[in-house]
Design a protein around this motif. Sequence first.
Motif, mmCIF file in Angstrom:
data_model
loop_
_atom_site.group_PDB
_atom_site.id
_atom_site.type_symbol
_atom_site.label_atom_id
_atom_site.label_comp_id
_atom_site.label_asym_id
_atom_site.label_seq_id
_atom_site.Cartn_x
_atom_site.Cartn_y
_atom_site.Cartn_z
ATOM 1 N N THR A 313 1.009 -1.188 -0.105
ATOM 2 C CA THR A 313 -0.026 -0.129 0.048
ATOM 3 C C THR A 313 1.006 1.304 -0.174
ATOM 4 O OG1 THR A 313 -1.838 1.069 1.003
ATOM 5 C CG2 THR A 313 -0.457 0.069 2.460
ATOM 6 N N VAL A 314 0.374 2.540 0.184
ATOM 7 C CA VAL A 314 1.021 3.676 -0.191
ATOM 8 C C VAL A 314 0.740 4.678 0.957
ATOM 9 C CG1 VAL A 314 -0.681 4.871 -1.479
ATOM 10 C CG2 VAL A 314 1.750 5.656 -1.759
ATOM 11 N N LEU A 315 1.972 5.018 1.707
ATOM 12 C CA LEU A 315 1.596 5.970 2.736
ATOM 13 C C LEU A 315 1.062 7.322 2.431
ATOM 14 C CD1 LEU A 315 2.726 6.721 5.534
ATOM 15 C CD2 LEU A 315 4.569 7.769 4.631
ATOM 16 N N LEU A 381 -3.892 -0.625 10.586
ATOM 17 C CA LEU A 381 -2.810 -0.688 11.368
ATOM 18 C C LEU A 381 -2.201 -2.175 10.759
ATOM 19 C CD1 LEU A 381 -3.950 -0.501 15.156
ATOM 20 C CD2 LEU A 381 -2.868 1.319 13.360
ATOM 21 N N ASP A 382 -2.893 -3.017 10.435
ATOM 22 C CA ASP A 382 -2.291 -4.254 9.792
ATOM 23 C C ASP A 382 -1.524 -3.929 8.447
ATOM 24 O OD1 ASP A 382 -3.562 -5.769 11.803
ATOM 25 O OD2 ASP A 382 -5.166 -6.151 10.589
ATOM 26 N N SER A 383 -1.891 -3.029 7.864
ATOM 27 C CA SER A 383 -1.127 -2.574 6.659
ATOM 28 C C SER A 383 0.333 -1.964 6.741
ATOM 29 C CB SER A 383 -2.300 -1.795 5.447
ATOM 30 O OG SER A 383 -2.277 -0.501 6.341
ATOM 31 N N ILE A 384 0.309 -1.333 7.811
ATOM 32 C CA ILE A 384 1.492 -0.627 8.128
ATOM 33 C C ILE A 384 3.043 -1.279 7.550
ATOM 34 C CG2 ILE A 384 3.203 0.613 9.771
ATOM 35 C CD1 ILE A 384 0.550 1.628 11.176
ATOM 36 N N PRO A 385 2.953 -2.461 8.099
ATOM 37 C CA PRO A 385 4.461 -3.076 7.563
ATOM 38 C C PRO A 385 4.497 -3.230 6.021
ATOM 39 C CG PRO A 385 3.145 -4.315 9.350
ATOM 40 C CD PRO A 385 2.467 -3.433 8.858
ATOM 41 N N THR A 386 3.363 -3.042 5.360
ATOM 42 C CA THR A 386 3.519 -3.020 3.893
ATOM 43 C C THR A 386 3.446 -1.809 3.237
ATOM 44 O OG1 THR A 386 1.071 -3.110 3.258
ATOM 45 C CG2 THR A 386 2.199 -5.169 4.090
ATOM 46 N N ILE A 387 3.647 -0.682 3.778
ATOM 47 C CA ILE A 387 3.632 0.676 3.404
ATOM 48 C C ILE A 387 4.753 1.039 2.723
ATOM 49 C CG2 ILE A 387 3.875 3.000 4.205
ATOM 50 C CD1 ILE A 387 1.305 2.814 6.002
ATOM 51 N N ARG A 388 4.563 1.509 1.592
ATOM 52 C CA ARG A 388 5.950 2.421 0.900
ATOM 53 C C ARG A 388 5.408 3.665 0.676
ATOM 54 N NH1 ARG A 388 7.885 -1.892 -3.597
ATOM 55 N NH2 ARG A 388 7.181 -3.828 -2.650
#
Length: 437
Positions: A313-315, A381-388
């Motif tokens: 996902t995107v920040l 919150l679950d997506s934070i590790p996949t953020i770019r």
Amino acid sequence: MRARALIAAAVLAAAGCGGTPPERAVSLLVFGDPHELAAYRSLEAAYERADPGTDVRLVEAGDRKDLITRLSTSIAGGKPPDLFLMNYRFYGQFAARDAIDPAGPLLASSRQLREQDFYPQAMAAFQFGGKQLCMPQNISSLVVYYNRDLFRKYRVAEPGAGWTWDDMVATATALTRDANGDVVKGVDFDQPGAAPTGPPPVEYGLAVSPELVRLAPFVWSNEGKVFDDATEPSRIALDGPALEALQNFIDLRGRHGVVPTDQEAESQDDEARFAAGTLGMLMSSRRSTTTFRAIDGFDWDVAPLPVYRTPATVLHSDAYCIPRGAPNKTGAWRFVEFALGKGGAEIMAATGRTVPSNKAVAESPSFLDPNAKPRNAKVFLDSIPTIRAAPTLSTWPEIEDVANDILENALYYNQPPAEVARRLDEQTAPLFARARP
């Protein structure tokens, strides 16, 4: 335009005047829709209650471009605000010309905040030249908002963790209906002379803005590249997996017909269409939550982005920045300590506007409130590790504007992805070059 800029500068200068002693007044430049601005006013009022005698004065810009114009004009005129709130994608031009007073030393000496209190992905987005320039308020990702009532009405399974791009297309197709309630099938433009037939949709399955930051997570999920270099990009360079993701993005309109036409998007924006109950799914960040909490006609929730090969996902993150020459740097930092500490972060979380960058607040009931929509807030919150993150470049706002115009034409007019990629590279290349020292 010049008259407007001079008025903006005068407003900012006036924000430091009045009956409150200068050391107790703090001017904060922000922008947002009415729901967002109401959230900032709640924070302002809470701070003034917590520290009697202070006066936080919101200077409200009309939109992102107006915010940048007001800030540029006030800095050039030597009358900057004490504080401004800006997305990381747009602060690069001010960072590059050393117009921001670094927050790092203030954080190091703070008794209220510690670096480890915050998600590192948000902190890193506001580091420039090896310095922590600004303090992140929030750490949102791109997610899928969806109308639960439409899913129930048409007996479509709700989206969830691990769903794929093909799952999303199938779901959007099942939700795209005409006035008779029948599924409206898209058009296969590979077939010569193909044209839409039958009644047009009155309900669409999906809406997504044709923007670079909306496309990027799917390129990354497909293990493709958006730029030639992930850390120091010099051009947009979509590779093979990226072109596949771009083709699928274009097909949402050209082949599947599950997103509104350009004329329909112009007449009613995506958030308004969703709020009206005629849109099944919408890709957006946390900022849409404050608007959607006003919906009382149907139930809604959020789901993660669909996945190609790996989750991505995107920040989306905004931060408080203190410009160089701020008249009340000390007062501005006191406000930042309150806004990002437990009390202030809880207030903003309760308004729905933010996924707090403060980890303890984000992981507490203040944000994960089961009685407040979206119920599935943990998706953020679950997506934070996949953020770019997108790059921090002085010309990034211009790069986005050019790229988004190209992607808009690609989505609505079914253009070949290789040609779209070529135009993205050619038309943004001078902007990348101008960003380099």
